[in-house]
Scaffold this motif. Sequence first.
Motif, mmCIF file in Angstrom:
data_model
loop_
_atom_site.group_PDB
_atom_site.id
_atom_site.type_symbol
_atom_site.label_atom_id
_atom_site.label_comp_id
_atom_site.label_asym_id
_atom_site.label_seq_id
_atom_site.Cartn_x
_atom_site.Cartn_y
_atom_site.Cartn_z
ATOM 1 N N HIS A 95 17.288 12.888 -6.087
ATOM 2 C CA HIS A 95 16.744 14.196 -6.456
ATOM 3 C C HIS A 95 15.743 14.128 -7.612
ATOM 4 C CE1 HIS A 95 20.154 15.225 -3.999
ATOM 5 N NE2 HIS A 95 21.009 14.892 -4.928
ATOM 6 N N THR A 96 15.166 12.944 -7.875
ATOM 7 C CA THR A 96 14.181 12.844 -8.961
ATOM 8 C C THR A 96 12.765 12.597 -8.444
ATOM 9 O OG1 THR A 96 14.511 10.449 -9.230
ATOM 10 C CG2 THR A 96 15.920 11.911 -10.539
ATOM 11 N N PHE A 97 12.594 12.472 -7.121
ATOM 12 C CA PHE A 97 11.276 12.228 -6.547
ATOM 13 C C PHE A 97 11.009 13.301 -5.504
ATOM 14 C CE2 PHE A 97 8.393 9.677 -3.653
ATOM 15 C CZ PHE A 97 7.315 9.678 -4.537
ATOM 16 N N MET A 98 10.141 14.263 -5.839
ATOM 17 C CA MET A 98 9.916 15.428 -4.991
ATOM 18 C C MET A 98 8.422 15.699 -4.796
ATOM 19 S SD MET A 98 12.661 17.874 -6.940
ATOM 20 C CE MET A 98 14.141 17.159 -7.679
ATOM 21 N N PRO A 99 7.658 14.717 -4.362
ATOM 22 C CA PRO A 99 6.201 14.912 -4.284
ATOM 23 C C PRO A 99 5.771 15.906 -3.224
ATOM 24 C CG PRO A 99 6.812 12.865 -3.228
ATOM 25 C CD PRO A 99 8.048 13.382 -3.887
ATOM 26 N N SER A 137 1.437 6.801 -6.772
ATOM 27 C CA SER A 137 0.343 7.750 -7.001
ATOM 28 C C SER A 137 0.845 9.186 -6.881
ATOM 29 C CB SER A 137 -0.790 7.518 -5.992
ATOM 30 O OG SER A 137 -1.338 6.224 -6.122
ATOM 31 N N LEU A 138 1.710 9.426 -5.917
ATOM 32 C CA LEU A 138 2.317 10.754 -5.765
ATOM 33 C C LEU A 138 3.120 11.139 -6.997
ATOM 34 C CD1 LEU A 138 3.445 10.454 -2.046
ATOM 35 C CD2 LEU A 138 1.925 12.231 -2.932
ATOM 36 N N ARG A 139 3.855 10.173 -7.538
ATOM 37 C CA ARG A 139 4.641 10.453 -8.754
ATOM 38 C C ARG A 139 3.741 10.689 -9.945
ATOM 39 N NH1 ARG A 139 6.208 8.555 -13.423
ATOM 40 N NH2 ARG A 139 4.862 6.712 -13.191
ATOM 41 N N MET A 140 2.787 9.802 -10.161
ATOM 42 C CA MET A 140 1.912 9.899 -11.322
ATOM 43 C C MET A 140 1.087 11.188 -11.294
ATOM 44 S SD MET A 140 1.803 7.414 -13.709
ATOM 45 C CE MET A 140 0.091 7.163 -14.225
ATOM 46 N N ALA A 141 0.439 11.453 -10.170
ATOM 47 C CA ALA A 141 -0.444 12.613 -10.084
ATOM 48 C C ALA A 141 0.332 13.921 -9.955
ATOM 49 C CB ALA A 141 -1.399 12.451 -8.902
ATOM 50 N N THR A 163 0.832 -1.205 0.000
ATOM 51 C CA THR A 163 0.000 0.000 0.000
ATOM 52 C C THR A 163 0.864 1.252 0.000
ATOM 53 O OG1 THR A 163 -1.603 -1.257 1.317
ATOM 54 C CG2 THR A 163 -1.962 1.109 1.113
ATOM 55 N N HIS A 164 1.956 1.210 0.750
ATOM 56 C CA HIS A 164 2.862 2.364 0.793
ATOM 57 C C HIS A 164 3.469 2.639 -0.581
ATOM 58 C CE1 HIS A 164 6.791 4.393 1.938
ATOM 59 N NE2 HIS A 164 5.860 5.218 2.371
ATOM 60 N N ARG A 165 3.863 1.581 -1.288
ATOM 61 C CA ARG A 165 4.433 1.774 -2.630
ATOM 62 C C ARG A 165 3.388 2.329 -3.596
ATOM 63 N NH1 ARG A 165 7.229 -3.158 -1.334
ATOM 64 N NH2 ARG A 165 5.701 -4.432 -2.463
ATOM 65 N N VAL A 166 2.152 1.909 -3.442
ATOM 66 C CA VAL A 166 1.075 2.438 -4.289
ATOM 67 C C VAL A 166 0.891 3.937 -4.033
ATOM 68 C CG1 VAL A 166 -1.423 2.389 -4.692
ATOM 69 C CG2 VAL A 166 -0.121 0.249 -4.587
ATOM 70 N N ILE A 167 0.981 4.344 -2.781
ATOM 71 C CA ILE A 167 0.873 5.767 -2.452
ATOM 72 C C ILE A 167 2.016 6.547 -3.098
ATOM 73 C CG2 ILE A 167 1.067 7.442 -0.570
ATOM 74 C CD1 ILE A 167 -0.487 5.480 1.184
ATOM 75 N N ALA A 220 3.846 0.499 -9.366
ATOM 76 C CA ALA A 220 4.268 0.681 -7.970
ATOM 77 C C ALA A 220 5.552 -0.063 -7.645
ATOM 78 C CB ALA A 220 3.154 0.230 -7.030
ATOM 79 N N SER A 221 5.916 -1.058 -8.473
ATOM 80 C CA SER A 221 7.136 -1.830 -8.198
ATOM 81 C C SER A 221 8.393 -0.977 -8.360
ATOM 82 C CB SER A 221 7.218 -3.050 -9.117
ATOM 83 O OG SER A 221 7.341 -2.670 -10.478
ATOM 84 N N ARG A 222 8.259 0.209 -8.942
ATOM 85 C CA ARG A 222 9.426 1.113 -9.036
ATOM 86 C C ARG A 222 10.021 1.373 -7.652
ATOM 87 N NH1 ARG A 222 8.524 3.805 -14.045
ATOM 88 N NH2 ARG A 222 6.301 3.991 -14.550
ATOM 89 N N PHE A 223 9.179 1.326 -6.630
ATOM 90 C CA PHE A 223 9.614 1.703 -5.288
ATOM 91 C C PHE A 223 9.920 0.499 -4.404
ATOM 92 C CE2 PHE A 223 7.280 5.303 -6.961
ATOM 93 C CZ PHE A 223 8.046 6.379 -6.573
#
Length: 482
Positions: free
Chosen positions: A406-410, A342-346, A335-339, A395-398
């Motif tokens: 420095h590429t993930f800044m939600p 989702s933060l990255r996608m949205a 569930t945490h990886r899905v969140i 979600a498996s990216r995470f």
Amino acid sequence: MAYIFGSISILIIAILGIKYVLMLVVKLNQWRLFTKLPPGSLGWPYIGETLQLFSQNPHDFFTTRQKRYGDVFKTHILGCPCIMLANPEAAKFVLMTKASLFKPTYPKSKERLIGSMAIFFQQGSYHAQIRKLVQASLSLDNIKPVIPKIEAMAITTLDSWANGRVVHVFHELKKFSFDVAVLSIFGELDSYYNKELKDNYVTLDKGYNSFPTMIPGTSYFKSVMARKKLGKIIKEIMEEKREKRIATRDLLGYLVNFNEDGKTLSDDQIIDNVIGVLFAAQDTTASILTWVLKYITDYPKLFEEIQGEQMEIYKSNGNGKQPLTWTQIKEMHITHRVILESLRMASIISFTYREATQDVVYNGYLIPKGWKVLPLFRNIHHNPAFYENPQTFNASRFEASSIKPHTFMPFGYGSHACPGNEVAKLLMLVFIHHLVTQFRWEVVGPQGGVEYDPFPIPQQGLPTKFFKTSDNTRLKPSTLTC
């Protein structure tokens, strides 16, 4: 004779001064000669490219220009010349490495509604001190005891939806996230104050993005009046805490009781920061939770994985009869990886505003003093150089530490990154647990559209029907297109 020598001395000094100024101008021009503005277009006089921005999806607007001009380009929007930064190195340069050269900046009309002393309008020692207090109030030791209360709020919210009516998820989740924010800021609060805070904040929120005119009856005017009422309500709560000498470990308690070498916070500083945290906590959390619901509806396999993880916890708690524990929440890995995905996608925080406090050179480009600088988080999150097939939910990216630095800044980046991001994720995990273990739902209405309110949300706030399930009638979510 002395007068003559004095006049000659003044003349010599004047000549030398003029020579120095001329040399400085020449050097400045030489420096500017070797630097240049980034490529791009400033559009029409005065209006720039604002019309183009509002006539299409903002992401398409920025991505088209990134492809044409590169990762650093100029434009002119909302009355301001801007430098756009679409790579991690540039974002780090502005938000961390040289953060002192770029001040946070917001339109004055919005600053007036929140308060000029709120944390995200500030920098330097005052900002650092307020950030420290916010982080302290949201520490693990302070959050653990309120998990049962957050869980009760989630259950109450979901139960209120489960009658088959159409629920506009985003707008309802704003109420839930507001209640959690009030709990984190004020702790236990009298029902009268709770209602007054909510009613006036709703009025403020409605006019936040309206045209800033002080004509009575307009949305902005109503927002300003509601802001004044909010200030009075918060001050009453503060005075009550002081009179009773209540040393609570919520945010208001930390702000009211702050005393460092005899230095305390003024009432206005406290009020501005309370309203600022309320503002920051509500829309962003509601937006991302709405997107999570949409993604797990759109991807049935994803829903099955999340439900499988959550059902194990649900059954171990006597089919939901016992409350969630901190240990169980930490074990919600899928569930945490899905969140996170989702933060990255949205990418609900698509960019942030800064203003150059002096001429700055980055990578051979001139960023003139006074120009706005916007690191484009969404463009970085959707760059195929950093994320394979970035438009695909994965979600498996995470699963491992495979995300490049420095590429993930939600939640923003640097010293102004959201200090409440862990609490936001916690309440999302709690909410999702009860959603997928005890409810089924049908998303109705148009699919695939995006609105900006001002954060990106599914069209119409994701209209959905919810139904309570029993253990032996558990069904998958579905979508119905009207």
